[in-house]
Design a protein around this motif. Structure first.
Motif, PDB file in Angstrom:
ATOM      1  N   LYS A 140      -6.413 -11.732  -9.032  1.00 21.26           N
ATOM      2  CA  LYS A 140      -4.968 -11.572  -8.815  1.00 21.26           C
ATOM      3  C   LYS A 140      -4.708 -10.787  -7.534  1.00 21.26           C
ATOM      4  O   LYS A 140      -5.343  -9.756  -7.303  1.00 21.26           O
ATOM      5  CB  LYS A 140      -4.346 -10.867 -10.030  1.00 21.26           C
ATOM      6  N   GLY A 181      -1.734  -8.889  -5.366  1.00 21.90           N
ATOM      7  CA  GLY A 181      -0.382  -8.336  -5.473  1.00 21.90           C
ATOM      8  C   GLY A 181       0.445  -8.554  -4.213  1.00 21.90           C
ATOM      9  O   GLY A 181      -0.035  -9.116  -3.227  1.00 21.90           O
ATOM     10  N   GLY A 182       1.684  -8.083  -4.267  1.00 28.14           N
ATOM     11  CA  GLY A 182       2.664  -8.331  -3.208  1.00 28.14           C
ATOM     12  C   GLY A 182       2.217  -7.933  -1.811  1.00 28.14           C
ATOM     13  O   GLY A 182       2.412  -8.696  -0.851  1.00 28.14           O
ATOM     14  N   THR A 192      -5.523  -5.160  -4.952  1.00 27.38           N
ATOM     15  CA  THR A 192      -4.267  -4.503  -4.592  1.00 27.38           C
ATOM     16  C   THR A 192      -4.434  -3.696  -3.306  1.00 27.38           C
ATOM     17  O   THR A 192      -5.416  -3.878  -2.573  1.00 27.38           O
ATOM     18  CB  THR A 192      -3.754  -3.667  -5.799  1.00 27.38           C
ATOM     19  N   ASP A 193      -3.468  -2.804  -3.033  1.00 29.28           N
ATOM     20  CA  ASP A 193      -3.512  -2.073  -1.759  1.00 29.28           C
ATOM     21  C   ASP A 193      -4.239  -0.730  -1.865  1.00 29.28           C
ATOM     22  O   ASP A 193      -4.229   0.052  -0.930  1.00 29.28           O
ATOM     23  CB  ASP A 193      -2.087  -1.888  -1.196  1.00 29.28           C
ATOM     24  N   VAL A 194      -4.805  -0.421  -3.015  1.00 25.25           N
ATOM     25  CA  VAL A 194      -5.685   0.746  -3.145  1.00 25.25           C
ATOM     26  C   VAL A 194      -7.032   0.217  -3.655  1.00 25.25           C
ATOM     27  O   VAL A 194      -7.092  -0.870  -4.214  1.00 25.25           O
ATOM     28  CB  VAL A 194      -5.120   1.797  -4.143  1.00 25.25           C
ATOM     29  N   GLY A 197      -8.937   1.078  -6.084  1.00 21.46           N
ATOM     30  CA  GLY A 197      -9.284   1.309  -7.485  1.00 21.46           C
ATOM     31  C   GLY A 197      -8.254   2.206  -8.139  1.00 21.46           C
ATOM     32  O   GLY A 197      -7.197   2.490  -7.568  1.00 21.46           O
ATOM     33  N   TYR A 251      -7.113   5.777  -9.302  1.00 25.29           N
ATOM     34  CA  TYR A 251      -7.341   7.149  -8.854  1.00 25.29           C
ATOM     35  C   TYR A 251      -6.917   8.135  -9.945  1.00 25.29           C
ATOM     36  O   TYR A 251      -6.181   7.778 -10.867  1.00 25.29           O
ATOM     37  CB  TYR A 251      -6.537   7.423  -7.569  1.00 25.29           C
ATOM     38  N   THR A 259      -4.775  10.343  -9.702  1.00 27.98           N
ATOM     39  CA  THR A 259      -3.306  10.224  -9.718  1.00 27.98           C
ATOM     40  C   THR A 259      -2.916   9.346  -8.546  1.00 27.98           C
ATOM     41  O   THR A 259      -3.792   8.925  -7.767  1.00 27.98           O
ATOM     42  CB  THR A 259      -2.609  11.603  -9.666  1.00 27.98           C
ATOM     43  N   ASP A 260      -1.638   9.038  -8.401  1.00 28.76           N
ATOM     44  CA  ASP A 260      -1.221   8.155  -7.311  1.00 28.76           C
ATOM     45  C   ASP A 260      -1.630   8.762  -5.967  1.00 28.76           C
ATOM     46  O   ASP A 260      -1.131   9.827  -5.585  1.00 28.76           O
ATOM     47  CB  ASP A 260       0.298   7.968  -7.374  1.00 28.76           C
ATOM     48  N   ARG A 302      -0.778   8.105  -3.152  1.00 28.04           N
ATOM     49  CA  ARG A 302       0.344   8.254  -2.206  1.00 28.04           C
ATOM     50  C   ARG A 302       1.054   9.591  -2.403  1.00 28.04           C
ATOM     51  O   ARG A 302       1.716  10.083  -1.515  1.00 28.04           O
ATOM     52  CB  ARG A 302       1.358   7.128  -2.405  1.00 28.04           C
ATOM     53  N   SER A 318       1.892   4.906 -14.102  1.00 24.98           N
ATOM     54  CA  SER A 318       1.005   4.493 -13.000  1.00 24.98           C
ATOM     55  C   SER A 318       1.125   2.985 -12.828  1.00 24.98           C
ATOM     56  O   SER A 318       0.493   2.224 -13.557  1.00 24.98           O
ATOM     57  CB  SER A 318      -0.445   4.847 -13.319  1.00 24.98           C
ATOM     58  N   LYS A 319       1.917   2.578 -11.843  1.00 19.40           N
ATOM     59  CA  LYS A 319       2.252   1.160 -11.796  1.00 19.40           C
ATOM     60  C   LYS A 319       1.142   0.286 -11.226  1.00 19.40           C
ATOM     61  O   LYS A 319       1.330  -0.912 -11.022  1.00 19.40           O
ATOM     62  CB  LYS A 319       3.549   0.955 -11.025  1.00 19.40           C
ATOM     63  N   VAL A 320      -0.025   0.877 -10.994  1.00 15.95           N
ATOM     64  CA  VAL A 320      -1.138   0.103 -10.465  1.00 15.95           C
ATOM     65  C   VAL A 320      -1.505  -1.065 -11.398  1.00 15.95           C
ATOM     66  O   VAL A 320      -1.962  -2.112 -10.931  1.00 15.95           O
ATOM     67  CB  VAL A 320      -2.338   1.032 -10.134  1.00 15.95           C
TER      68      VAL A 320
HETATM   69  P1  ADP Z   1       0.525  -4.780  -6.260  1.00 20.37           P
HETATM   70  O1  ADP Z   1       1.645  -5.173  -5.365  1.00 20.37           O
HETATM   71  O2  ADP Z   1      -0.819  -5.140  -5.709  1.00 20.37           O
HETATM   72  O3  ADP Z   1       0.707  -5.229  -7.673  1.00 20.37           O
HETATM   73  P2  ADP Z   1       1.428  -2.130  -6.964  1.00 20.37           P
HETATM   74  O4  ADP Z   1       2.291  -1.507  -5.907  1.00 20.37           O
HETATM   75  O5  ADP Z   1       2.081  -2.705  -8.157  1.00 20.37           O
HETATM   76  O6  ADP Z   1       0.493  -3.188  -6.242  1.00 20.37           O
HETATM   77  O7  ADP Z   1       0.334  -1.064  -7.478  1.00 20.37           O
HETATM   78  C1  ADP Z   1      -0.487  -0.389  -6.553  1.00 20.37           C
HETATM   79  C2  ADP Z   1       0.086   1.002  -6.307  1.00 20.37           C
HETATM   80  O8  ADP Z   1       0.001   1.773  -7.500  1.00 20.37           O
HETATM   81  C3  ADP Z   1      -0.663   1.823  -5.298  1.00 20.37           C
HETATM   82  O9  ADP Z   1      -0.246   1.538  -3.991  1.00 20.37           O
HETATM   83  C4  ADP Z   1      -0.360   3.258  -5.728  1.00 20.37           C
HETATM   84  O10 ADP Z   1       0.649   3.838  -4.942  1.00 20.37           O
HETATM   85  C5  ADP Z   1       0.168   3.114  -7.151  1.00 20.37           C
HETATM   86  N1  ADP Z   1      -0.529   3.971  -8.110  1.00 20.37           N
HETATM   87  C6  ADP Z   1       0.093   4.765  -9.032  1.00 20.37           C
HETATM   88  N2  ADP Z   1      -0.789   5.461  -9.734  1.00 20.37           N
HETATM   89  C7  ADP Z   1      -2.020   5.111  -9.285  1.00 20.37           C
HETATM   90  C8  ADP Z   1      -3.335   5.502  -9.652  1.00 20.37           C
HETATM   91  N3  ADP Z   1      -3.576   6.367 -10.617  1.00 20.37           N
HETATM   92  N4  ADP Z   1      -4.355   4.934  -8.972  1.00 20.37           N
HETATM   93  C9  ADP Z   1      -4.134   4.041  -7.996  1.00 20.37           C
HETATM   94  N5  ADP Z   1      -2.917   3.634  -7.615  1.00 20.37           N
HETATM   95  C10 ADP Z   1      -1.851   4.162  -8.245  1.00 20.37           C
END
Ligand code: ADP
Ligand code: ASP
Ligand code: MG
Length: 408
Positions: A7, A9-10, A173-175, A177, A179, A181-182, A184, A208-210
């Motif tokens: 998958k 993401g955006g 995604t843009d991270v 893995g 983490y 915590t976020d 960012r 945590s919207k990851v």
């Molecule tokens: P996608 O568009 O790929 O679905 P999202 O923006 O929905 O990506 O999710 C990725 C984002 O989730 C990261 O950029 C990060 O800011 C956020 N995020 C929040 N909590 C965490 C965490 N614990 N670990 C990693 N990322 C996190």
């Protein structure tokens, strides 16, 4: 040959160049002999744009029509991804959710997947195609297009992986893995090699919207091997969500910190302290289909008490209206207050089960920073507090340090 669901993401499909890069990544996996199903989100920002467009037609758009509109974002990227793959000489086909029969219930804008008829996808995979599926969408039994809630492409991917009995579901995604915590919010946040399913479920549902919470639930129910990794780096194993019981393993007490900024708090002051009062307040809120998160009722004095609960920020005005019109008179509330400048912060960890003193350490840390807590709620593996939104960054940073998460 194993089936892998990937998958993107955006942000991973945010431009034609990025879609081409995704196609190259997919092509590499496909040329290694894997059967690949790709799930794509809409280009970053596109879903918000489509929602705003709908709101130009009416203030609260009809959910059925909203779904027809917002589902188009993913249809565009699925077609573009298939084209980029074909251009690389890979056989590829794109499908909208309803075409591969992702059957959902009728809850427009937050539908749940009920069944997936995977025959068509399997046929294509057996014929050597990479199948690209538009994320975030399905259709109900009558063929109405539905969407799965924000972040729903994660759930499409995991549900497809479950239906196809895939070897692995990879969320790019843009991270790189999951983490502590976020990253960012806290640059010292540390990438975890693995996280337990239970912890991931809490982290996701606490903000945590990851990963979308429903995606984690699906992975748990169908034991899908789920991995989160970077779209942009070629190396790295990302983070794997594990199902093993870590009870006997050496592990940190707190594994992560989650937070959510888009909640609002509502309080009814000076209400009678008597049986049925919570129902009288929350009944009309539930009838209006508004989800309530935290609930707290004070111990009464002189027959009176205060009642506080939180809802999504978008539902605050609607909830306030219900409280003023349908509840205030009835329960004889002295005053009703609302506040949307709040945030919910939660510390999460299966290690909390066997450790006392986690809560006191959390509260001491926040007190030392001069941060006021308005509401607390706990479960076996998490402690959540509501605080002022402006203290959130300080709170997350100091707790991250206090629980040594940077050395996790
Ligand atoms: P996608 O568009 O790929 O679905 P999202 O923006 O929905 O990506 O999710 C990725 C984002 O989730 C990261 O950029 C990060 O800011 C956020 N995020 C929040 N909590 C965490 C965490 N614990 N670990 C990693 N990322 C996190
Ligand atoms: N495009 C949808 C959203 O922005 C679904 C997703 O990206 O997962 O919420
Ligand atoms: Mg997402």
């Amino acid at each position: 040959m194993s089936i892998i669901v990937q998958k993107f993401g955006g942000t991973s499909v945010a431009s034609p160049e990025k879609i081409k890069a995704v196609a190259e990544k997919v092509a590499k996996f496909a040329s290694n002999g894997n059967k690949i199903v790709v799930v794509v989100s809409a280009m970053s920002g596109e879903t918000n744009k489509l929602i705003k467009l709908a709101e130009k037609m009416m203030r609260s758009p009809e959910p059925r029509e909203m779904d027809s509109i917002v589902s188009t974002g993913e249809q565009v990227t699925s077609g573009l991804t298939a084209l980029a793959l074909i251009n690389l000489g890979i056989k590829a086909k794109s499908y909208a959710g309803h075409q591969v029969k992702i059957l959902t219930n009728k809850s427009h804008t937050k539908a749940r997947i009920e069944n997936i008829d995977s025959k068509l996808i399997k046929k294509d995979l057996n014929n050597g195609y990479v199948v690209v599926v538009a994320g975030f969408q399905g259709s109900d039994i009558e063929g109405n297009i539905t969407t799965l809630g924000r972040g729903g492409s994660d759930t499409t991917a995991v549900a497809l992986a479950a239906a196809l009995k895939a070897e692995e579901c990879q969320i790019y995604t843009d991270v790189d893995g999951i983490y502590t915590t976020d990253p960012r919010m806290v640059p010292e946040a540390k990438k975890l090699d693995s996280i337990t399913f239970e912890e991931m479920l809490e982290m996701a549902s606490l903000g945590s919207k990851v990963l979308q919470t429903r995606a984690v639930e699906f992975a748990g129910k169908y034991k899908v091997k789920l991995r989160v990794l970077s779209s942009f780096h070629t190396s790295g194993e990302g983070t794997i969500i594990t199902f093993e019981d870590k009870k006997n393993m050496e592990e940190p007490i707190v594994s992560g910190i989650a937070f959510i900024k888009d909640e609002a708090e509502l309080s009814l002051l000076g209400i009678p302290d008597m049986p049925g009062i919570a129902y009288q307040i929350l009944g009309p809120v539930a009838e209006a289909n508004i989800d309530v998160d935290m609930i707290i009722q004070n111990i009464g004095t002189d027959g009176l008490t205060d009642f506080t609960f939180t809802v999504h920020q978008n539902d605050m005005d609607k909830t306030l209206n219900i409280l003023n019109k349908k509840v205030k008179q009835h329960v004889k509330a002295r005053e009703i207050n609302s506040d949307n400048k709040i945030a919910k912060l939660s510390i999460v960890g299966v290690g909390m089960r066997s450790n006392v003193g986690v809560a006191s350490k959390m509260f001491r840390t926040l007190a030392e920073e001069g941060i006021n807590i308005s509401t607390i709620s706990t479960s076996e593996i998490k402690i959540s507090v509501i605080l002022e939104e402006k203290s959130l960054k300080k709170a997350v940073t100091s707790l991250h340090k206090a629980f040594n998460l940077a050395d996790a």
